[in-house]
Design a protein around this motif. Structure first.
Motif, PDB file in Angstrom:
ATOM      1  N   GLN A  30      75.887 -24.967 -17.840  1.00  0.00           N
ATOM      2  CA  GLN A  30      74.529 -24.799 -18.365  1.00  0.00           C
ATOM      3  C   GLN A  30      73.654 -25.922 -17.829  1.00  0.00           C
ATOM      4  N   ASN A  31      72.458 -25.548 -17.359  1.00  0.00           N
ATOM      5  CA  ASN A  31      71.490 -26.526 -16.846  1.00  0.00           C
ATOM      6  C   ASN A  31      72.063 -27.347 -15.691  1.00  0.00           C
ATOM      7  N   ILE A  32      72.692 -26.656 -14.738  1.00  0.00           N
ATOM      8  CA  ILE A  32      73.268 -27.319 -13.563  1.00  0.00           C
ATOM      9  C   ILE A  32      72.683 -26.692 -12.301  1.00  0.00           C
ATOM     10  N   VAL A  33      72.334 -27.545 -11.337  1.00  0.00           N
ATOM     11  CA  VAL A  33      71.929 -27.078 -10.003  1.00  0.00           C
ATOM     12  C   VAL A  33      73.126 -27.250  -9.070  1.00  0.00           C
ATOM     13  N   PHE A  34      73.599 -26.135  -8.512  1.00  0.00           N
ATOM     14  CA  PHE A  34      74.681 -26.156  -7.523  1.00  0.00           C
ATOM     15  C   PHE A  34      74.040 -25.971  -6.146  1.00  0.00           C
ATOM     16  N   GLU A  35      74.280 -26.897  -5.235  1.00  0.00           N
ATOM     17  CA  GLU A  35      73.576 -26.845  -3.955  1.00  0.00           C
ATOM     18  C   GLU A  35      74.511 -27.092  -2.775  1.00  0.00           C
ATOM     19  N   ASN A  36      74.247 -26.362  -1.684  1.00  0.00           N
ATOM     20  CA  ASN A  36      74.762 -26.749  -0.374  1.00  0.00           C
ATOM     21  C   ASN A  36      73.541 -27.140   0.444  1.00  0.00           C
ATOM     22  N   SER A  37      73.463 -28.407   0.793  1.00  0.00           N
ATOM     23  CA  SER A  37      72.251 -28.957   1.416  1.00  0.00           C
ATOM     24  C   SER A  37      72.296 -28.951   2.936  1.00  0.00           C
ATOM     25  N   SER A  38      73.259 -28.264   3.537  1.00  0.00           N
ATOM     26  CA  SER A  38      73.414 -28.324   4.995  1.00  0.00           C
ATOM     27  C   SER A  38      72.318 -27.586   5.752  1.00  0.00           C
ATOM     28  N   GLY A  39      71.606 -26.673   5.076  1.00  0.00           N
ATOM     29  CA  GLY A  39      70.499 -25.986   5.729  1.00  0.00           C
ATOM     30  C   GLY A  39      70.939 -24.772   6.529  1.00  0.00           C
ATOM     31  N   PRO A  40      70.094 -24.295   7.454  1.00  0.00           N
ATOM     32  CA  PRO A  40      70.382 -23.064   8.212  1.00  0.00           C
ATOM     33  C   PRO A  40      71.373 -23.284   9.355  1.00  0.00           C
ATOM     34  N   VAL A  41      72.640 -23.491   8.998  1.00  0.00           N
ATOM     35  CA  VAL A  41      73.677 -23.801   9.989  1.00  0.00           C
ATOM     36  C   VAL A  41      74.796 -22.755   9.975  1.00  0.00           C
ATOM     37  N   GLY A  42      74.512 -21.600   9.403  1.00  0.00           N
ATOM     38  CA  GLY A  42      75.548 -20.588   9.257  1.00  0.00           C
ATOM     39  C   GLY A  42      76.109 -20.609   7.844  1.00  0.00           C
ATOM     40  N   GLN A  43      77.325 -20.082   7.701  1.00  0.00           N
ATOM     41  CA  GLN A  43      77.928 -19.966   6.369  1.00  0.00           C
ATOM     42  C   GLN A  43      78.116 -21.341   5.723  1.00  0.00           C
ATOM     43  N   ALA A  44      77.616 -21.458   4.485  1.00  0.00           N
ATOM     44  CA  ALA A  44      77.691 -22.739   3.779  1.00  0.00           C
ATOM     45  C   ALA A  44      77.538 -22.462   2.291  1.00  0.00           C
ATOM     46  N   LEU A  45      78.642 -22.455   1.565  1.00  0.00           N
ATOM     47  CA  LEU A  45      78.639 -22.076   0.161  1.00  0.00           C
ATOM     48  C   LEU A  45      78.183 -23.217  -0.742  1.00  0.00           C
ATOM     49  N   ALA A  46      77.366 -22.872  -1.717  1.00  0.00           N
ATOM     50  CA  ALA A  46      77.081 -23.819  -2.793  1.00  0.00           C
ATOM     51  C   ALA A  46      78.219 -23.805  -3.804  1.00  0.00           C
ATOM     52  N   ILE A  47      78.806 -22.608  -4.018  1.00  0.00           N
ATOM     53  CA  ILE A  47      79.879 -22.490  -5.002  1.00  0.00           C
ATOM     54  C   ILE A  47      80.878 -21.428  -4.585  1.00  0.00           C
ATOM     55  N   ASN A  48      82.141 -21.684  -4.879  1.00  0.00           N
ATOM     56  CA  ASN A  48      83.242 -20.752  -4.637  1.00  0.00           C
ATOM     57  C   ASN A  48      83.992 -20.599  -5.967  1.00  0.00           C
ATOM     58  N   ILE A  49      83.917 -19.403  -6.542  1.00  0.00           N
ATOM     59  CA  ILE A  49      84.476 -19.164  -7.877  1.00  0.00           C
ATOM     60  C   ILE A  49      85.736 -18.313  -7.756  1.00  0.00           C
ATOM     61  N   PHE A  71      77.682 -18.816 -16.298  1.00  0.00           N
ATOM     62  CA  PHE A  71      76.643 -19.729 -15.831  1.00  0.00           C
ATOM     63  C   PHE A  71      75.353 -19.379 -16.570  1.00  0.00           C
ATOM     64  N   ASN A  72      74.810 -20.346 -17.275  1.00  0.00           N
ATOM     65  CA  ASN A  72      73.636 -20.138 -18.101  1.00  0.00           C
ATOM     66  C   ASN A  72      72.535 -21.104 -17.668  1.00  0.00           C
ATOM     67  N   ASN A  73      71.424 -20.545 -17.224  1.00  0.00           N
ATOM     68  CA  ASN A  73      70.294 -21.357 -16.771  1.00  0.00           C
ATOM     69  C   ASN A  73      70.704 -22.333 -15.671  1.00  0.00           C
ATOM     70  N   CYS A  74      71.411 -21.813 -14.689  1.00  0.00           N
ATOM     71  CA  CYS A  74      71.833 -22.612 -13.534  1.00  0.00           C
ATOM     72  C   CYS A  74      71.067 -22.177 -12.294  1.00  0.00           C
ATOM     73  N   ARG A  75      71.058 -23.022 -11.297  1.00  0.00           N
ATOM     74  CA  ARG A  75      70.405 -22.724 -10.017  1.00  0.00           C
ATOM     75  C   ARG A  75      71.427 -22.897  -8.896  1.00  0.00           C
ATOM     76  N   PHE A  76      71.388 -21.969  -7.936  1.00  0.00           N
ATOM     77  CA  PHE A  76      72.302 -21.994  -6.799  1.00  0.00           C
ATOM     78  C   PHE A  76      71.447 -22.037  -5.532  1.00  0.00           C
ATOM     79  N   LEU A  77      71.495 -23.165  -4.830  1.00  0.00           N
ATOM     80  CA  LEU A  77      70.605 -23.406  -3.701  1.00  0.00           C
ATOM     81  C   LEU A  77      71.394 -23.456  -2.398  1.00  0.00           C
ATOM     82  N   GLY A  78      70.873 -22.778  -1.377  1.00  0.00           N
ATOM     83  CA  GLY A  78      71.509 -22.785  -0.064  1.00  0.00           C
ATOM     84  C   GLY A  78      70.815 -21.814   0.854  1.00  0.00           C
ATOM     85  N   ARG A  79      71.504 -21.471   1.921  1.00  0.00           N
ATOM     86  CA  ARG A  79      70.960 -20.487   2.855  1.00  0.00           C
ATOM     87  C   ARG A  79      71.986 -19.346   2.995  1.00  0.00           C
ATOM     88  N   GLN A  80      72.779 -19.302   4.051  1.00  0.00           N
ATOM     89  CA  GLN A  80      73.717 -18.187   4.199  1.00  0.00           C
ATOM     90  C   GLN A  80      74.948 -18.402   3.309  1.00  0.00           C
TER      91      GLN A  80
END
Length: 348
Positions: free
Chosen positions: A139-158, A165-174
């Motif tokens: 809850q209230n967590i930002v999960f991020e992969n900050s590598s940018g547009p470099v191809g596959q890059a997971l913020a989270i693997n479940i 996940f309640n009120n969470c943010r998942f940041l990344g690109r591919q």
């Protein structure tokens, strides 16, 4: 804040003792303490005002295979670390101090070389956070992969079952968000990316979530198994994107891909076709792409691919009920355990 330890198993003197743990006590004996009927609470703070300064150290301190919940409260800050919740660390809650003030981030990506092995991380190994245990709550967590547009890059693997996940943010690109052969419930979350940024075989229910595309072939890439009724289900969600983006709701990573959008707002970024078979027409006969009662510039179904379809009202009643979607285990011979994620949300 104190760390509540297990009840001492002494017949006459049984009690709950508190002590401030220093980070060098995370030993095997510590990790295997017997669980109590009381929830254990741990505090993580970068400034040293908690029990630990890193999230991983706190996770390591969780008792193995506990049937009771461990609550980890994380104070605001950016925690740059690859985080792994081991499969033995069950029933863990992590709760951020504020809605967007806690960020868990790293910058690995699929083609990056892992210095420990000399080989590339690969897609599944590129995640910033790995959740391998069942009963996880965030809850209230930002999960991020900050590598940018470099191809596959997971913020989270479940890969742990019954994750919430309640009120969470998942940041990344591919490939931002991935879940395996498990059940997941996301409520009021934000997920962003480019290509296939919500993907995997999971049965996952996205409830009131915001989906944002930076541009790419598809929002989702389901790989649902044929024996599973529900794959990625989006209910009461909002789909938007960057200016000029044109994409589809899903493409078939595997033949029996199952994805549904119901009661959602679809902006003009959704192309008329709506869905893609990944260039393989054989997927048209097996893919399970469904829509119902959507609205917005991208919701018109007049130009949809012929092999997707609208749900009936009775079907939609099942798809829009997370208790129905999530009530059975992910298996060829499923067990009905009637998992209800609202219970942990009410008492995290």
């Amino acid at each position: 804040m104190k760390l509540v330890k297990s009840l001492l198993l002494i017949p006459v003197l049984a009690g709950v003792f508190s002590c401030k743990k220093s980070q060098d006590i995370a030993t095997t004996a510590n990790e295997n303490r017997l669980a109590t009927t009381e929830a254990t609470t741990i505090v993580v703070a970068k400034d040293g005002s908690g029990n630990y300064t890193t999230v991983q150290a706190a996770l390591n301190a969780v008792a193995n295979n506990s049937s009771t919940r461990t609550v980890i409260k994380i104070k605001n800050g950016t925690y740059k670390e690859v985080i792994t919740l081991a499969s033995t660390k069950k029933n863990v809650s992590i709760i951020g101090e504020s809605a967007t003030g806690v960020k868990l981030t790293y910058d690995n990506y699929a083609s990056k070389i892992n210095p420990a092995t000399g080989a590339a991380y690969g897609t599944s190994g590129s995640a910033s956070t790995f959740i391998k245990a069942e009963g996880f709550y965030a809850q209230n967590i930002v999960f991020e992969n900050s590598s940018g547009p470099v191809g596959q890059a997971l913020a989270i693997n479940i890969s742990g079952d019954k994750c919430v996940f309640n009120n969470c943010r998942f940041l990344g690109r591919q490939d931002t968000w991935y879940a395996g052969y498990v059940r997941v419930y996301c409520k009021n979350c934000y997920i962003e990316g480019t290509t296939d940024f919500i993907f995997g075989p999971a049965t996952a229910f996205f409830d009131g979530c915001s989906i944002y595309s930076y541009g790419g072939t598809a929002l989702t890439a389901a790989s649902t198994e044929s024996y599973v009724t529900y794959g990625l289900v989006f209910n009461n969600c909002t789909v938007t994107g960057a200016s000029g983006v044109s994409t589809v709701m899903g493409r078939t990573w595997r033949p029996y891909a199952a994805t549904a959008f119901l009661n959602s707002s679809l902006s003009s970024i959704i192309a008329a076709a709506g869905w893609s078979d990944w260039g393989s027409s054989s997927n048209d006969a097996t893919a399970r792409y469904r829509e119902y009662n959507n609205r917005g510039a991208g919701a018109s179904t007049s130009g949809r691919v012929s092999w997707s379809r609208l749900l009936t009202s009775s079907e939609a009643a099942n798809y829009s009920n997370f208790k129905t979607v999530l009530k059975t285990t992910y298996a060829s011979s499923p067990v009905t355990d009637n998992w209800d994620p609202s219970i942990v949300i009410a008492n995290p």
